[in-house]
Design a protein around this motif. Structure first.
Motif, PDB file in Angstrom:
ATOM      1  N   GLY A   6       0.827  -1.217   0.000  1.00 14.76           N
ATOM      2  CA  GLY A   6       0.000   0.000   0.000  1.00 14.76           C
ATOM      3  C   GLY A   6       0.854   1.256   0.000  1.00 14.76           C
ATOM      4  O   GLY A   6       0.577   2.209  -0.742  1.00 14.76           O
ATOM      5  N   TYR A   7       1.893   1.265   0.824  1.00 15.99           N
ATOM      6  CA  TYR A   7       2.802   2.414   0.836  1.00 15.99           C
ATOM      7  C   TYR A   7       3.513   2.561  -0.503  1.00 15.99           C
ATOM      8  O   TYR A   7       3.694   3.679  -0.998  1.00 15.99           O
ATOM      9  CB  TYR A   7       3.829   2.286   1.960  1.00 15.99           C
ATOM     10  CG  TYR A   7       3.306   2.763   3.291  1.00 15.99           C
ATOM     11  CD1 TYR A   7       3.212   4.119   3.574  1.00 15.99           C
ATOM     12  CD2 TYR A   7       2.905   1.860   4.265  1.00 15.99           C
ATOM     13  CE1 TYR A   7       2.731   4.562   4.791  1.00 15.99           C
ATOM     14  CE2 TYR A   7       2.421   2.295   5.485  1.00 15.99           C
ATOM     15  CZ  TYR A   7       2.346   3.648   5.748  1.00 15.99           C
ATOM     16  OH  TYR A   7       1.857   4.092   6.941  1.00 15.99           O
ATOM     17  N   ARG A  25       3.378   5.808  -2.865  1.00 18.60           N
ATOM     18  CA  ARG A  25       4.593   6.490  -3.340  1.00 18.60           C
ATOM     19  C   ARG A  25       4.566   6.656  -4.858  1.00 18.60           C
ATOM     20  O   ARG A  25       5.006   7.678  -5.385  1.00 18.60           O
ATOM     21  CB  ARG A  25       5.844   5.695  -2.957  1.00 18.60           C
ATOM     22  CG  ARG A  25       6.273   5.873  -1.543  1.00 18.60           C
ATOM     23  CD  ARG A  25       7.595   5.134  -1.281  1.00 18.60           C
ATOM     24  NE  ARG A  25       7.692   4.820   0.121  1.00 18.60           N
ATOM     25  CZ  ARG A  25       7.496   3.644   0.674  1.00 18.60           C
ATOM     26  NH1 ARG A  25       7.208   2.596  -0.080  1.00 18.60           N
ATOM     27  NH2 ARG A  25       7.583   3.483   1.972  1.00 18.60           N
ATOM     28  N   ASP A  26       4.060   5.634  -5.559  1.00 17.04           N
ATOM     29  CA  ASP A  26       4.004   5.693  -7.026  1.00 17.04           C
ATOM     30  C   ASP A  26       3.097   6.806  -7.522  1.00 17.04           C
ATOM     31  O   ASP A  26       3.273   7.303  -8.633  1.00 17.04           O
ATOM     32  CB  ASP A  26       3.526   4.358  -7.606  1.00 17.04           C
ATOM     33  CG  ASP A  26       4.547   3.237  -7.439  1.00 17.04           C
ATOM     34  OD1 ASP A  26       5.733   3.543  -7.177  1.00 17.04           O
ATOM     35  OD2 ASP A  26       4.144   2.062  -7.551  1.00 17.04           O
ATOM     36  N   HIS A  27       2.117   7.195  -6.710  1.00 19.28           N
ATOM     37  CA  HIS A  27       1.166   8.231  -7.118  1.00 19.28           C
ATOM     38  C   HIS A  27       1.599   9.633  -6.707  1.00 19.28           C
ATOM     39  O   HIS A  27       0.952  10.605  -7.081  1.00 19.28           O
ATOM     40  CB  HIS A  27      -0.223   7.931  -6.555  1.00 19.28           C
ATOM     41  CG  HIS A  27      -0.901   6.796  -7.246  1.00 19.28           C
ATOM     42  ND1 HIS A  27      -0.688   5.482  -6.904  1.00 19.28           N
ATOM     43  CD2 HIS A  27      -1.763   6.773  -8.288  1.00 19.28           C
ATOM     44  CE1 HIS A  27      -1.402   4.704  -7.694  1.00 19.28           C
ATOM     45  NE2 HIS A  27      -2.062   5.454  -8.543  1.00 19.28           N
ATOM     46  N   LEU A  28       2.678   9.743  -5.963  1.00 20.49           N
ATOM     47  CA  LEU A  28       3.146  11.060  -5.538  1.00 20.49           C
ATOM     48  C   LEU A  28       4.097  11.626  -6.577  1.00 20.49           C
ATOM     49  O   LEU A  28       4.963  10.925  -7.084  1.00 20.49           O
ATOM     50  CB  LEU A  28       3.854  10.965  -4.181  1.00 20.49           C
ATOM     51  CG  LEU A  28       2.976  10.541  -3.011  1.00 20.49           C
ATOM     52  CD1 LEU A  28       3.827  10.360  -1.756  1.00 20.49           C
ATOM     53  CD2 LEU A  28       1.872  11.551  -2.765  1.00 20.49           C
ATOM     54  N   PRO A  29       3.953  12.911  -6.901  1.00 18.48           N
ATOM     55  CA  PRO A  29       4.853  13.507  -7.892  1.00 18.48           C
ATOM     56  C   PRO A  29       6.232  13.773  -7.292  1.00 18.48           C
ATOM     57  O   PRO A  29       6.402  13.878  -6.074  1.00 18.48           O
ATOM     58  CB  PRO A  29       4.152  14.825  -8.233  1.00 18.48           C
ATOM     59  CG  PRO A  29       3.404  15.167  -6.994  1.00 18.48           C
ATOM     60  CD  PRO A  29       2.964  13.850  -6.402  1.00 18.48           C
ATOM     61  N   ARG A  31       3.273  12.107   4.937  1.00 17.56           N
ATOM     62  CA  ARG A  31       3.356  13.581   4.940  1.00 17.56           C
ATOM     63  C   ARG A  31       3.328  14.133   3.526  1.00 17.56           C
ATOM     64  O   ARG A  31       2.668  15.148   3.253  1.00 17.56           O
ATOM     65  CB  ARG A  31       4.614  14.032   5.670  1.00 17.56           C
ATOM     66  CG  ARG A  31       4.509  13.819   7.162  1.00 17.56           C
ATOM     67  CD  ARG A  31       5.766  14.251   7.882  1.00 17.56           C
ATOM     68  NE  ARG A  31       5.604  14.064   9.323  1.00 17.56           N
ATOM     69  CZ  ARG A  31       6.587  13.892  10.167  1.00 17.56           C
ATOM     70  NH1 ARG A  31       7.841  13.902   9.734  1.00 17.56           N
ATOM     71  NH2 ARG A  31       6.355  13.729  11.445  1.00 17.56           N
ATOM     72  N   ALA A  32       4.032  13.489   2.611  1.00 15.08           N
ATOM     73  CA  ALA A  32       4.024  13.931   1.215  1.00 15.08           C
ATOM     74  C   ALA A  32       2.630  13.776   0.619  1.00 15.08           C
ATOM     75  O   ALA A  32       2.171  14.642  -0.142  1.00 15.08           O
ATOM     76  CB  ALA A  32       5.049  13.143   0.404  1.00 15.08           C
TER      77      ALA A  32
END
Length: 97
Positions: free
Chosen positions: A51-52, A56-60, A75-76
């Motif tokens: 899940g993490y 992470r893959d969806h965060l720019p 936090r991101a």
């Protein structure tokens, strides 16, 4: 002597904790219910970690050389969600005028 607690049961294994009528032994041959419990926990941890990784893959702006920790990932994600909310609010205010 109680056969479940005495040295006759498994004399080569020293019990370190008594729980009811059964002793818990330090040994690589764990009872099946403990193995199943441990496997469920390992599977749960794998699922959380996946899940993490998906988050992470969806965060720019992710760099390939440094992976974010779980706390840094959360936090991101919060910052990114707030940023996206701000974009939506700006777009809504422009369409209302």
């Amino acid at each position: 002597m109680d056969p479940l607690r005495g040295p006759g049961l498994l004399p080569y294994l020293a019990p370190f904790h008594h729980h009811g009528h059964f002793s818990v032994y330090e040994c690589p041959f764990e009872p099946a219910f403990i193995q199943k419990r441990n496997e469920r926990e390992r599977q749960r941890v794998r699922c959380v970690n996946q899940g993490y990784a998906k988050l992470r893959d969806h965060l720019p702006g992710q760099s390939a050389d440094k992976r974010l920790s779980k706390v840094e990932t959360l936090r991101a994600a919060i910052r990114y969600i707030k940023y996206l909310q701000g974009l939506v609010e700006v777009e809504e205010s422009l369409t209302e005028n």
